[in-house]
Design an enzyme around this catalytic site. Structure first.
Site, short mmCIF file in Angstrom:
data_model
loop_
_atom_site.label_atom_id
_atom_site.label_comp_id
_atom_site.label_asym_id
_atom_site.label_seq_id
_atom_site.Cartn_x
_atom_site.Cartn_y
_atom_site.Cartn_z
N TRP A 318 0.83 -1.21 0.00
CA TRP A 318 0.00 0.00 0.00
C TRP A 318 0.86 1.25 0.00
O TRP A 318 0.51 2.27 -0.60
CB TRP A 318 -0.91 0.01 1.22
CG TRP A 318 -1.80 1.21 1.33
CD1 TRP A 318 -3.04 1.37 0.80
CD2 TRP A 318 -1.51 2.45 2.01
NE1 TRP A 318 -3.55 2.61 1.10
CE2 TRP A 318 -2.62 3.30 1.84
CE3 TRP A 318 -0.42 2.92 2.73
CZ2 TRP A 318 -2.67 4.58 2.38
CZ3 TRP A 318 -0.46 4.20 3.26
CH2 TRP A 318 -1.58 5.01 3.09
N HIS A 319 2.02 1.18 0.65
CA HIS A 319 2.88 2.36 0.76
C HIS A 319 3.63 2.67 -0.52
O HIS A 319 4.14 3.79 -0.69
CB HIS A 319 3.87 2.18 1.91
CG HIS A 319 3.26 2.37 3.26
ND1 HIS A 319 2.57 1.37 3.91
CD2 HIS A 319 3.22 3.45 4.08
CE1 HIS A 319 2.14 1.83 5.08
NE2 HIS A 319 2.50 3.09 5.20
N GLY A 320 3.74 1.72 -1.42
CA GLY A 320 4.43 2.01 -2.66
C GLY A 320 4.63 0.79 -3.52
O GLY A 320 4.71 -0.34 -3.02
N PHE A 456 2.68 8.29 -1.33
CA PHE A 456 2.03 7.00 -1.11
C PHE A 456 0.55 7.07 -1.42
O PHE A 456 -0.09 6.05 -1.47
CB PHE A 456 2.25 6.54 0.33
CG PHE A 456 3.70 6.60 0.76
CD1 PHE A 456 4.67 6.06 -0.04
CD2 PHE A 456 4.05 7.22 1.94
CE1 PHE A 456 6.00 6.13 0.32
CE2 PHE A 456 5.39 7.29 2.31
CZ PHE A 456 6.36 6.75 1.51
#
Length: 456
Positions: A318-320, A456
């Site tokens: 989800w963060h990248g 993000f």
């Protein structure tokens, strides 16, 4: 447009809040929606259509779920919402990553897909998904006003980087909220504290990390590398905490009570506790909308750990769209699993040992998070544990030592009780006033002003 900019503070904020409070109460949701769309379009005019489509499509599908409550079309509406929202997120954020992965796996060069990541897409996608899922579960009724739903999704305080707000938590506020000078004043104080956290701490400490990056991770001493761990650990906290604090403050000035996103995560005694204190709204989202539907801990130990692996892999991703984020998620999965198995019992025996353990795990985790290039990551970890000599650390201590000490102090609740007692007295008000204008001075004097979580 970012909160920590002179444009936002002295133009957008002043003009918007004047219009908002002059307008009749029944028009304030519409004013907030229009203002939020202008706020977003200022930086991302190309992708404004994505948010407008998200509002319209999810509004219709939410209504469809209620309309077809007794038929199979209800599930079709939910699946349509999930496929649309996740599909758009996948297209813009992950498609290129997976194409590259397939190219490597097959040895065939596939056409690359290069698209800029729309600001806030990870956050507003999760928000609108929670709305549709809750309508499907019967937790809330489908919104009858597209203006209210649009206002919920686009509300500028939390549009770009959270906190992730669940609709059922603000449903009543969307229809009726409390306006008073006390809330506005409290919101302004929270905004000022968040601004100072971002500008006076995160930005300034961030220079240390940037200097290490420019020096090259192979050319620094071990002590300088550990100072880098401390610097990035503090920078990312005050950067994201500062944004979230400003968002909550701006929400209060609008009459909303938005959820707090941080609870002094660096005083944690385990990785498990850290994730109850860090990015609280994201952790709550994954728990309610992924972990529990997968079965949570209700279907035996093996299934529990498999569910945790899925959740933490997705949390990292989800963060990248990069393998270092997946590795970062799995890294925390390993330690959280070990704590569930036996480590937590040992940690509970010592306040000091458990906090040292937690800080070490968190800090090293941030290096995995920060370095997308695995060669850089390898070099950095090699430097951390190779006892490389050098005197460069003296330069960093001399230039950033006081900032690091201040960062350590303000990342703990040491001064919280004092502030709570003094915030409405002249000394507390004066302190916030000075923090605000010191932040403005630094904004005028420097061009370095990124928000790390914007990517993000």
């Amino acid at each position: 447009m970012v909160f920590s900019s002179l444009l936002f503070i002295f133009r957008f904020m002043i003009i918007f809040y004047l219009i908002y409070y002059i307008a009749p109460i029944h028009l304030r949701n519409l004013i907030l929606l229009i203002g939020s769309l202008i706020f977003y379009a200022w930086g991302e005019p190309r992708y404004l259509i994505l948010i407008l489509l998200s509002i319209f499509i999810n509004f219709c599908l939410g209504k469809g779920i209620e309309k077809y409550w007794e038929s199979k079309k209800k599930l079709a509406c939910l699946m349509g919402a999930v496929l649309y929202n996740i599909g758009m997120l996948f297209l813009f954020k992950y498609a290129g990553f997976f194409i590259d992965m397939i190219s490597v796996a097959t040895g065939r060069r596939l056409p690359t897909l290069e698209m800029d990541l729309p600001l806030g897409i990870s956050f507003y996608t999760f928000q609108i998904l929670s709305y549709v899922i809750d309508v499907y579960k019967g937790s809330i009724q489908a919104e009858t006003s597209i203006i209210r739903l649009g206002t919920y999704l686009c509300m500028f305080p939390q549009l770009i980087a959270g906190p992730i707000v669940i609709y059922k938590d603000v449903e009543t506020q969307m229809r009726k909220r409390k306006y008073c000078i006390e809330n506005f004043e409290e919101g302004l104080k929270e905004f000022s504290i968040g601004l100072a956290s971002k500008v006076l701490l995160a930005n300034q400490i961030g220079y240390l990390w940037s200097e290490l990056e420019q020096a090259g991770y192979q050319g620094i001493s071990t002590l300088a590398a550990w100072l880098g761990v401390l610097a990035f650990t503090l920078q990312i906290y005050f950067d994201f905490f500062g944004y979230s604090k400003m968002a909550v403050g701006l929400g209060k000035m609008l009459g909303f009570q938005l959820p707090q996103n941080f609870d002094y995560p660096y005083i944690s005694r385990s990785a498990t506790e850290f994730w109850r204190r860090w990015h609280i709204t994201l952790g709550a989202w994954f728990r309610e909308y992924l972990y529990v539907p997968l079965g949570g801990n209700r279907k035996g130990r093996t299934r529990t750990y498999m569910n945790l692996l899925v959740v933490w892999s997705v949390t990292g991703l989800w963060h990248g769209a990069s393998w270092n984020f997946v590795l970062w998620g799995v890294y925390f999965y390993i330690f959280i699993s070990l704590e569930k198995l036996y480590l937590k019992k040992w940690l509970d025996r010592s306040n000091i040992a458990s906090r040292v353990y937690a800080l070490l795990i968190i800090g090293l985790g941030w290096i995995i998070f920060a370095l997308t290039d695995f060669k850089d990551m390898k070099n950095y970890f090699s430097t951390l544990f190779s006892l490389t000599g050098g005197s460069d650390w003296i330069y960093y201590i001399r230039n950033y030592g006081l900032l690091l000490v201040m960062g350590i102090i303000f990342s703990t609740p040491i001064l919280r009780k004092w502030y709570e007692k003094q915030k409405d007295k002249w000394i507390g008000i004066s302190a916030v006033f000075l923090l605000f204008w010191a932040s403005i001075y630094f904004l005028v004097d420097t061009a370095y002003n990124p928000f790390l979580y914007f990517r993000f």
